[in-house]
Scaffold this motif. Sequence first.
Motif, PDB file in Angstrom:
ATOM      1  N   ARG A  12      93.576 -13.649  12.581  1.00 28.90           N
ATOM      2  CA  ARG A  12      93.304 -14.077  11.688  1.00 28.90           C
ATOM      3  C   ARG A  12      93.174 -14.019  10.711  1.00 28.90           C
ATOM      4  NH1 ARG A  12      87.700 -11.718  10.723  1.00 28.90           N
ATOM      5  NH2 ARG A  12      87.830  -9.921  11.859  1.00 28.90           N
ATOM      6  N   PHE A  13      93.415 -13.167   9.692  1.00 24.09           N
ATOM      7  CA  PHE A  13      93.913 -12.632   8.620  1.00 24.09           C
ATOM      8  C   PHE A  13      95.436 -12.694   8.279  1.00 24.09           C
ATOM      9  CE2 PHE A  13      94.593  -9.830   5.362  1.00 24.09           C
ATOM     10  CZ  PHE A  13      94.194 -10.105   3.868  1.00 24.09           C
ATOM     11  N   LEU A  14      96.469 -11.677   8.673  1.00 24.41           N
ATOM     12  CA  LEU A  14      97.412 -11.398   9.505  1.00 24.41           C
ATOM     13  C   LEU A  14      98.706 -12.745   8.368  1.00 24.41           C
ATOM     14  CD1 LEU A  14      99.229  -8.882   8.748  1.00 24.41           C
ATOM     15  CD2 LEU A  14      99.473  -8.813  10.376  1.00 24.41           C
ATOM     16  N   PRO A  15      98.183 -13.700   9.436  1.00 22.01           N
ATOM     17  CA  PRO A  15      99.386 -14.763   9.084  1.00 22.01           C
ATOM     18  C   PRO A  15      99.912 -15.608   7.553  1.00 22.01           C
ATOM     19  CG  PRO A  15      98.479 -14.578  11.314  1.00 22.01           C
ATOM     20  CD  PRO A  15      97.752 -13.914  10.952  1.00 22.01           C
ATOM     21  N   LEU A  16      98.409 -15.309   7.122  1.00 18.32           N
ATOM     22  CA  LEU A  16      97.654 -15.804   5.990  1.00 18.32           C
ATOM     23  C   LEU A  16      98.339 -15.021   5.274  1.00 18.32           C
ATOM     24  CD1 LEU A  16      96.492 -18.321   4.375  1.00 18.32           C
ATOM     25  CD2 LEU A  16      94.423 -16.604   4.453  1.00 18.32           C
ATOM     26  N   PHE A  17      97.864 -13.232   5.377  1.00 18.69           N
ATOM     27  CA  PHE A  17      98.761 -12.908   3.814  1.00 18.69           C
ATOM     28  C   PHE A  17      99.887 -12.638   3.942  1.00 18.69           C
ATOM     29  CE2 PHE A  17      99.517  -8.046   3.464  1.00 18.69           C
ATOM     30  CZ  PHE A  17      99.125  -7.856   1.976  1.00 18.69           C
ATOM     31  N   GLN A 143      86.197 -19.240   6.413  1.00 16.49           N
ATOM     32  CA  GLN A 143      85.998 -19.906   7.404  1.00 16.49           C
ATOM     33  C   GLN A 143      86.525 -18.881   8.691  1.00 16.49           C
ATOM     34  OE1 GLN A 143      87.867 -23.066   7.128  1.00 16.49           O
ATOM     35  NE2 GLN A 143      87.825 -24.292   8.966  1.00 16.49           N
ATOM     36  N   HIS A 144      87.766 -18.215   8.082  1.00 18.76           N
ATOM     37  CA  HIS A 144      88.084 -17.243   9.003  1.00 18.76           C
ATOM     38  C   HIS A 144      87.685 -15.399   9.182  1.00 18.76           C
ATOM     39  CE1 HIS A 144      92.377 -19.618   9.416  1.00 18.76           C
ATOM     40  NE2 HIS A 144      90.804 -19.974  10.727  1.00 18.76           N
TER      41      HIS A 144
END
Length: 441
Positions: A12-17, A143-144
């Motif tokens: 929920r965080f790593l791909p965006l990062f 949201q995540h």
Amino acid sequence: MQASVRLLTKRRFLPLFVTQLLGAFNDNLFKNAMVLFVVYSVYNDARAETWFSAIATGVFILPFFLLSALSGQLADQRDKARIIRFVKAAEIVIMSVGAVGLAMAWMGVAIHVVAIPLMLLALFAMGIHSTFFGPIKYAILPQHLREEEVLGGTGLVEAGTYIAILAGTILAGLIAVEVAAGVVIGTAIIGYLAGRQVPTAPPLGQCDPLDYHFIRASITLVRGTMHVPRLYLAIVSISFFWTIGAVLFIQFPPLVKNVLTADKAVASLFLAIFSIGIAIGSVAINRLLQGSVSAKYAPASVIGMGLFLLGFHFVCANWQGAANGQLLSLSDFLGHPHALGITGTLLGVATFGGMFVVPLYAFLTTTVEKCEAARTIAANNIVNSGAMVVGSLIAIGLTILGMTPVNQLILVAAMCPISAWLASRLHKACNDGECGPTITS
């Protein structure tokens, strides 16, 4: 801090990062490869070099001013993950065009007529890319992530962004321009693949219909956000910070070349040090605030930034450059007796800057309703980009009037107390209980 770092293990965080990190890396590798090549290999006049640096900054910023309202509406009313995939696919095309410009510049083919305009066109398109990605990278976090994770996630995004800026900036000064042309395309492809892994983030709540008239939408968006006192204070405080940053970034290449008489590797070092400092400040303020979103330390942070700016000015003003038109190499620069002073003061400027600006970004996304977070960031981007354009025009105007880059640093430092006053008013407003979520449309 450990809890924040654990977010890097979560889908929920790593791909965006990673997507944001690669985008920031590519922006800065391309822009700095272009600017450093033109400043050091095309022009040989301090005024022309400052003009080009300012034009490049303005070209990249202009889409934020024009299209942020539309990007914010889209991010609030469409699946944010789907928009990410679209803009990252567009990046591959944009970087292919930019790579052609870099390659032509390297070969010496139609540099002024085709290569430079082509590179500026790609830079403008990357500004559009970043305009549509910008609101998402902050608005998707509430949201995540859980409420207590938002500040840590924002800090990690900011720290990762500036580490990516650091890497792109350093690499731009070390590799040949033709190599940079290939790297920007490869990075865009990897960024697209990472963006496809971002979990779905559908729109939340009831939002107004899309307004495709971007001028009217921009006016409506800014008016609908800036009438809220706490948002007004936060956005104007951030805008002062980026006005300062715009002047500094514009002046770094010509200042390094003409005042410090150093080569492009040193110009990259300056930009890299600034990025390191922002990353350090991002992590440090998260530790001080222990996960809470507050402007408590913002006034002191920006005052510290101003004091280090004055120190940076003093060291530059007393710098003894190389003789006979020679340029100091990176090793020669680091061996200079004032090198520690100039790098230390610059690091201080950036560290306190990071401590100042990161909580304010988190503040913008956590004190409004979730379905309005992207539009709040978009309104912030419009005002910020306008402030950065003003900063660019100030730098150009002062250069035309004959003010040296070194003396312009004093004017930049004088802006810091204004930011501190605005931040203190914001903190007081929060202490008075005015920081709960409010519909801003």
